[in-house]
Design a protein around this motif. Structure first.
Motif, PDB file in Angstrom:
ATOM      1  N   ASN A  30       2.389  -5.617   2.774  1.00  0.00           N
ATOM      2  CA  ASN A  30       1.658  -6.830   3.135  1.00  0.00           C
ATOM      3  C   ASN A  30       2.435  -8.007   2.586  1.00  0.00           C
ATOM      4  O   ASN A  30       2.771  -8.032   1.401  1.00  0.00           O
ATOM      5  CB  ASN A  30       0.255  -6.800   2.536  1.00  0.00           C
TER       6      ASN A  30
ATOM      7  N   GLU B 221       0.867  -1.183   0.000  1.00  0.00           N
ATOM      8  CA  GLU B 221       0.000   0.000   0.000  1.00  0.00           C
ATOM      9  C   GLU B 221       0.898   1.225   0.000  1.00  0.00           C
ATOM     10  O   GLU B 221       1.864   1.284   0.757  1.00  0.00           O
ATOM     11  CB  GLU B 221      -0.868   0.012   1.260  1.00  0.00           C
TER      12      GLU B 221
ATOM     13  N   GLU C 205       1.558  -7.406   7.961  1.00  0.00           N
ATOM     14  CA  GLU C 205       1.658  -6.101   7.339  1.00  0.00           C
ATOM     15  C   GLU C 205       2.822  -5.363   7.992  1.00  0.00           C
ATOM     16  O   GLU C 205       2.744  -4.987   9.157  1.00  0.00           O
ATOM     17  CB  GLU C 205       0.330  -5.358   7.562  1.00  0.00           C
TER      18      GLU C 205
HETATM   19 MG    MG Z   1      -3.851  -2.809   5.206  1.00  0.00          MG
END
Ligand code: MG
Ligand code: ADP
Length: 732
Positions: A358, A229, A483
């Motif tokens: 992740n 992300e 994560e």
């Molecule tokens: Mg997340």
């Protein structure tokens, strides 16, 4: 300053607020309908595996060579070279380049034309097998940490067949990018990709063996999966270029906070502003054409902050893709008259940006090693995998902290709204309880197959329902993956993943030895796995923390538990000078000692240079903007006071403001002189100098920023020559 900064801030404001969202239209298909993502997904990429211009026999040979870790035959490379040239030229490419990730953290490319002459002297487009397979950029122009002398300055880029080639499109043409690894003449890795590939190739077999020992006879191979992300800020281009600190350092070096920042928490998932959405739409389109599976887009916590996340892929591809995400983002945003800030902390006092990596592993049957099994038999395998990872994290907390260090991330780690620089794992209540129960031999009967008394197949349900999310942990279990949240927004994810993969490999190897021995003694798989969990978790429960990672109590508690807290980059980098700390990287064949040394030198030097640029920019801005703005206000006040005195009027406020401004000018001027003197001193011991920067000099700079902010608040808008947080965060 080379830019013309005399344009008044109010005129910049007008410019920024009068822009319209950039119109961009997705092309139509043959039927006159707007193309769907599935029509153009990956149209700018070339993968030999799916090319129709390469015979199945050749593909098979290449794949089997890859699987066996052999080099591919020249005639096979020739076949790929011909096919990709035909494809690229047909699509308008004139040049090709070996695209690689040097240790600067960004990407590099050296362009070469397809244009060439054939034997008859006729102009043709051509890419030879050797041009595809190997390039020779001058390694001395890239950071090498002093590891090579100039006569060995040659470096080689070698084609990475596992990552698709792609076209970059600019207004006047296209270039074919060939993902490559970059190594020195002596075979030392000079990039991010080489060690990442090594770490993946070590983790795969170790995890496969573990699965087989755990009874998964169908497991033949394991890959590492990753979905990164990406958080970022967008600032209008007009303001960006009027702030030399943003241009030179990527962050604001000072700036007074606005009255509303993120207290109301109304930005997260809020309505995306039109201009930003217009950017995101074009950005997604470009990513999809590049075969990057962009999936989600939304506002982040801070005003002006946003996030994109892709669907996860194999880790090496994810790492290349994330680099492409960062460059594409910049390129497209600029078309929308906005600049992307990828710095970890562009605005003091406001949420920073991270890259949530992740991470998981999955085998050839599609089994995700971190998916709690729906079959009770697989529960222990799942728990053992978690125990292995937590043990790896615990044992290698320092190198993992080192892998996410950097001047930018120092502002974020440990700041009020970011994971702390203490490396710990969040497992959530349920998993935590299960592990504690195992430790205490409660409600578990390791003699039967149905070992977990929590109910036959309830573990997956239990964990699925366990929706508690922890945003304060640097390394959080989120249902079926970990994560790694402490990675910085500007970082190349390859390096932290390399260290993580290596740390986990190390424990997998040990776990396999343990399991083999226990099974050899006649234990059942369940008994052996349970023994393993106890052994690994028993040592490492101290690295599990499910509470508030932002709290002061955690710092105290972590220190009581003996967990390292390396607050600054120089402290973290020191890990690379301590054999005991990094030996697992060497033992597992990821780095040679010299490569560690190289990286230490490069990263330390980079830290120093970044800070020096910041300091010099700060001094410059104080003299170019802050003091002149203050003096202008002062002279207006002086005239007022003088005039009022002549007519016998009172000037209480004016006198007070005049004095305050004068004092602040003197303060900031004195501080900047001190800093200037420090910078011109003798700094032969880099480690010591870096540490002094991180502590003393950064303290001075923080004080200076504070005084600048006070001045900004004292001086009326009309005299203040720099865009403010208000402009940069709210106006678009
Ligand atoms: Mg997340
Ligand atoms: P959130 O964590 O916000 O709930 P998701 O669960 O959708 O969001 O996942 C966030 C990121 O994690 C996405 O990029 C997603 O592709 C990635 N991800 C999901 N499963 C895995 C996996 N098994 N391995 C690696 N990354 C994964």
């Amino acid at each position: 300053m080379t830019t013309d900064l005399r344009e008044s801030v109010s005129s910049l404001r007008n410019r920024a607020t009068s822009r319209n969202p950039r119109k961009f239209t997705i092309p139509l298909d043959n039927m006159g309908q707007t193309k769907k993502v599935s029509d153009y997904y990956g149209e700018l990429t070339f993968d030999f595996k799916t090319s129709e211009d390469i015979s199945d026999a050749v593909k098979k040979e290449i794949i089997s060579a890859l699987d066996a870790g052999r080099g591919i035959k020249k005639e096979h490379a020739e076949a790929v070279a011909n096919a990709v040239t035909a494809w690229a030229v047909k699509n308008g490419a004139t040049h090709f380049c070996h695209w690689f990730q040097p240790l600067t953290g960004g990407t590099a490319e050296k362009h070469d034309a397809f244009f060439s002459f054939n034997k008859e002297g006729k102009a043709i487009e051509r890419l030879s097998a050797s041009q595809l397979m190997q390039g020779e950029p001058d390694a001395s122009s890239f950071p090498n940490g002093g590891s090579r002398s100039t006569f060995e300055a040659r470096g080689y880029t070698t084609w990475d067949l596992t990552s698709p080639m792609f076209l970059i499109e600019t207004v006047n043409g296209k270039t074919l990018c060939i993902p490559t690894a970059f190594v020195s003449y002596l075979g030392e890795s000079l990039d991010i990709k080489t060690p990442l590939l090594k770490s993946i190739s070590k983790l795969g077999p170790a995890a496969t063996k573990f699965l087989q020992l755990a009874g998964h006879k169908d497991s033949k191979s394991v890959i590492v999966t990753c979905g990164a992300e990406q958080e970022y800020f967008l600032v209008d281009k007009a303001f960006y270029y009027a702030r030399p600190d943003l241009v030179m350092t990527g962050r604001t070096l000072f700036g007074a906070l606005t009255t509303r920042n993120q207290q109301l928490e109304d930005h997260y998932f809020g309505l995306i502003p039109d201009r930003v959405l217009a950017f995101m739409q074009e950005f997604d389109y470009e990513l999809h054409r590049l075969g990057i599976p962009s999936k989600t887009r939304h506002n982040e916590v801070a005003p002006g902050q946003f996030e994109m996340a892709p669907i996860f892929t194999e880790a090496n591809v994810a790492s290349d893709n994330n680099q492409m995400v960062m460059t594409t983002m910049r390129r497209i945003a600029e078309k929308h008259e906005m600049m992307v800030l990828l710095h970890e902390k562009p605005f003091a006092g406001i949420n920073g940006s991270g890259k949530h990596v992740n991470w998981s592993m999955s085998d050839n049957t599609g089994l995700n090693l971190l998916e709690p099994g729906s079959e009770p038999q697989s529960n222990l395998r799942f728990l053992a995998t978690v125990a292995i990872i937590v043990n790896a994290l615990d044992r290698n907390a320092k190198p993992l902290r080192m892998a996410i260090s950097g001047a930018g991330n120092d502002h974020r780690l440990g700041a009020n709204e970011a994971p702390p620089s203490i490396i710990s794992a969040y497992l959530g209540d349920t998993l935590d309880k299960i592990f504690h129960a195992i430790m205490e031999d409660k409600s578990f009967t390791p003699t039967t197959n149905n070992v977990i008394n929590l109910g036959t197949n309830q573990l997956s349900h239990l964990l699925k329902d366990n929706t508690d999310r922890n945003r304060t942990s640097p390394f959080a279990f989120t249902g079926n993956k970990f994560e790694f949240r402490a990675v910085g927004s500007s970082h190349a994810i390859g390096f932290p993943m390399t260290v993580l993969n290596a740390a986990v490999t190390d424990v997998f190897v040990e776990a396999n030895t343990y399991l083999e021995a226990e099974l050899g003694k006649g234990q059942t798989v369940d008994q052996a796995l349970l023994g393993l969990i106890k052994k690994l978790m028993g040592d490492s429960l101290k690295a599990v923390f499910n509470g508030d990672g932002y709290s002061k109590e955690w710092v105290t508690e972590a220190s009581r538990r003996g967990l390292p807290n390396l607050r600054t980059t120089p402290e973290a980098l020191k890990t690379m000078t301590n054999k005991e700390d990094y030996s697992f990287l060497v033992r597992n064949g990821i780095f040679h000692e010299t490569e560690i040394e190289t990286r230490y030198n490069i990263l330390l030097e980079r830290y120093i240079k970044i800070r020096e640029i910041e300091f010099e920019t700060m001094i410059d801005m104080i003299h170019q903007f802050v003091i002149p703005s203050a003096l202008e206000y002062k002279s207006v006040l002086a005239n007022l006071i003088k005039g009022q005195k002549e007519i016998g009027g009172a000037s209480n406020f004016e006198l007070d403001a005049y004095k305050k401004v004068s004092t602040k000018i003197d303060e900031v001027h004195a501080l900047s002189q001190t800093l200037h003197k420090e910078l011109s001193g003798d700094h032969t011991d880099h480690q010591k100098y870096a540490e002094r920067i991180a502590t003393e000099l950064m303290t001075t700079v923080t004080t200076m920023a504070g005084v600048c902010n006070e001045l900004e608040e004292l001086i009326p808008n009309q005299f203040y020559m720099l865009p403010k947080y208000y402009d940069m965060l709210f106006l678009r």
